[in-house]
Design an enzyme around this catalytic site. Structure first.
Site, PDB file in Angstrom:
ATOM      1  N   HIS A   1      -8.486  -3.910   9.191  1.00 36.82           N
ATOM      2  CA  HIS A   1      -7.992  -3.816   7.809  1.00 36.82           C
ATOM      3  C   HIS A   1      -6.717  -4.637   7.622  1.00 36.82           C
ATOM      4  CE1 HIS A   1      -5.662   0.124   8.902  1.00 36.82           C
ATOM      5  NE2 HIS A   1      -4.778  -0.838   8.784  1.00 36.82           N
TER       6      HIS A   1
ATOM      7  N   GLU B   1     -10.059  -1.418   3.847  1.00 35.66           N
ATOM      8  CA  GLU B   1     -10.788  -0.956   5.027  1.00 35.66           C
ATOM      9  C   GLU B   1     -12.134  -1.679   5.150  1.00 35.66           C
ATOM     10  OE1 GLU B   1      -9.305   0.786   7.209  1.00 35.66           O
ATOM     11  OE2 GLU B   1      -8.815   2.829   6.597  1.00 35.66           O
TER      12      GLU B   1
ATOM     13  N   ASN C   1      -9.029  -1.704  13.228  1.00 38.69           N
ATOM     14  CA  ASN C   1     -10.393  -1.878  12.687  1.00 38.69           C
ATOM     15  C   ASN C   1     -10.509  -3.119  11.793  1.00 38.69           C
ATOM     16  OD1 ASN C   1      -9.120  -1.165  10.323  1.00 38.69           O
ATOM     17  ND2 ASN C   1     -10.296   0.703   9.960  1.00 38.69           N
TER      18      ASN C   1
ATOM     19  N   ASP D   1       0.839  -1.196   0.000  1.00 39.45           N
ATOM     20  CA  ASP D   1       0.000   0.000   0.000  1.00 39.45           C
ATOM     21  C   ASP D   1       0.879   1.254   0.000  1.00 39.45           C
ATOM     22  OD1 ASP D   1       0.812  -0.540   2.606  1.00 39.45           O
ATOM     23  OD2 ASP D   1      -1.212  -0.962   3.329  1.00 39.45           O
TER      24      ASP D   1
HETATM   25  C1  F6R Z   1       0.847  -1.170   6.259  1.00 38.79           C
HETATM   26  C2  F6R Z   1      -0.413  -1.900   6.207  1.00 38.79           C
HETATM   27  C3  F6R Z   1      -1.372  -1.823   7.344  1.00 38.79           C
HETATM   28  C4  F6R Z   1      -0.708  -2.087   8.700  1.00 38.79           C
HETATM   29  C5  F6R Z   1      -1.742  -1.961   9.818  1.00 38.79           C
HETATM   30  C6  F6R Z   1      -1.134  -2.192  11.188  1.00 38.79           C
HETATM   31  O1  F6R Z   1       1.594  -1.433   5.072  1.00 38.79           O
HETATM   32  O2  F6R Z   1      -0.691  -2.539   5.237  1.00 38.79           O
HETATM   33  O3  F6R Z   1      -2.403  -2.768   7.142  1.00 38.79           O
HETATM   34  O4  F6R Z   1      -0.153  -3.366   8.698  1.00 38.79           O
HETATM   35  O5  F6R Z   1      -2.314  -0.691   9.772  1.00 38.79           O
HETATM   36  O6  F6R Z   1      -0.211  -1.189  11.448  1.00 38.79           O
HETATM   37  P1  F6R Z   1       0.693  -1.257  12.760  1.00 38.79           P
HETATM   38  O7  F6R Z   1       1.593  -2.419  12.599  1.00 38.79           O
HETATM   39  O8  F6R Z   1       1.455   0.050  12.734  1.00 38.79           O
HETATM   40  O9  F6R Z   1      -0.219  -1.394  13.919  1.00 38.79           O
END
Ligand code: F6R
Length: 250
Positions: A138, A143, A136, A67
């Site tokens: 994702h 999302e 959440n 992403d």
């Molecule tokens: C980032 C991504 C997101 C994160 C998720 C958790 O490339 O794809 O799905 O893995 O937001 O983020 P952290 O690890 O910072 O809690």
């Protein structure tokens, strides 16, 4: 689904590093799709340590980002491209010529998403995808909502996701872009092997819903239940709401 629970986040990181090391040993030219965010940082640091010790050679492998923030160029410190540069490509020793990135600064974001799907296909698909999970539910930036999207797409980020991603933008949630580009569910579920890593009590309720709840677009990670090689790496806090025999203490 294989669920492993470890005492500490360092043990989680070592187990994730072991899984990636094994793929690189058996398939040196593997295509790895790698999440950014806080959770996998310890695993990346562990892989970098193994590389410095001469135990790990990632030079033949390719990495693909999953992403990127819309409107944020690769050189921006808030970009996921900059994160991969800083924590993954150089330290672990990937070849910069074998890196596929979503260009958040592309003029036509839809065209960039379509280009990305073609590029992933041309690389022959993903051997291993390492995912974190949003509070959440994702995965990537898929999302929760009424529906999910199969292909790489432009997504409106939820307020909580922007809040959670404020730190690379100086802690200012208003500086976090409102939109992002994300690979879709097809690329995630099409990976030969999926690793999902979560640590900390703030992920416990989400992990419980993703692993034990129904398949629902309200919890995108719940769709991982349909994959035949998914390995979940948790510390005790993230696993604290799980029950059942699926949980094997690490
Ligand atoms: C980032 C991504 C997101 C994160 C998720 C958790 O490339 O794809 O799905 O893995 O937001 O983020 P952290 O690890 O910072 O809690």
């Amino acid at each position: 689904m294989q669920v492993q629970v470890f005492r500490t986040s360092d043990e989680v990181a070592a187990a994730v590093a072991d899984a990636i090391e094994q793929v690189l040993a058996s398939t040196p030219a593997a295509v790895l799709a790698l999440a950014t965010g806080r959770t996998p940082l310890a695993a990346y640091a562990e892989l970098a340590r193994r590389r410095r010790e001469g135990r790990l050679d990632a030079s033949q492998a390719a990495i693909v980002g999953i992403d990127e923030f819309a409107g944020v160029p690769a050189g921006d410190p808030g970009s996921f491209a900059a994160y991969l540069e800083q924590h993954v490509i150089g330290p672990i020793g990937f070849d910069p010529r074998r890196v596929e990135r979503l260009d958040g600064a592309a003029r036509n974001l839809d065209a960039e998403c379509a280009r990305y799907d073609r590029a992933l296909e041309a690389r022959g698909g993903v051997h291993l995808i390492l995912l974190g999970i949003g509070a959440n539910g994702h995965i990537g930036f898929n999302e929760p909502g009424e529906s999910l999207v199969a292909a790489t797409h432009v997504v409106e980020l939820h307020a909580s996701t922007r809040q959670d991603n404020a730190s690379p933008f100086g802690g200012d949630v208003n500086a976090v872009p409102t939109r992002a580009l994300s690979i879709g569910m097809q690329a995630i579920l099409g990976a030969r092997c999926v690793l999902l890593v979560a640590t900390g009590a703030d992920k416990a309720a989400t992990i419980e819903r993703a692993l034990n709840g129904p398949l629902t677009t309200r919890v995108p990670a719940s769709w991982l239940q349909t994959h035949r090689d998914v390995r979940i790496y948790l510390d005790r806090e993230a696993a604290s709401l799980l029950r059942g025999e699926a949980v094997r203490a690490g």
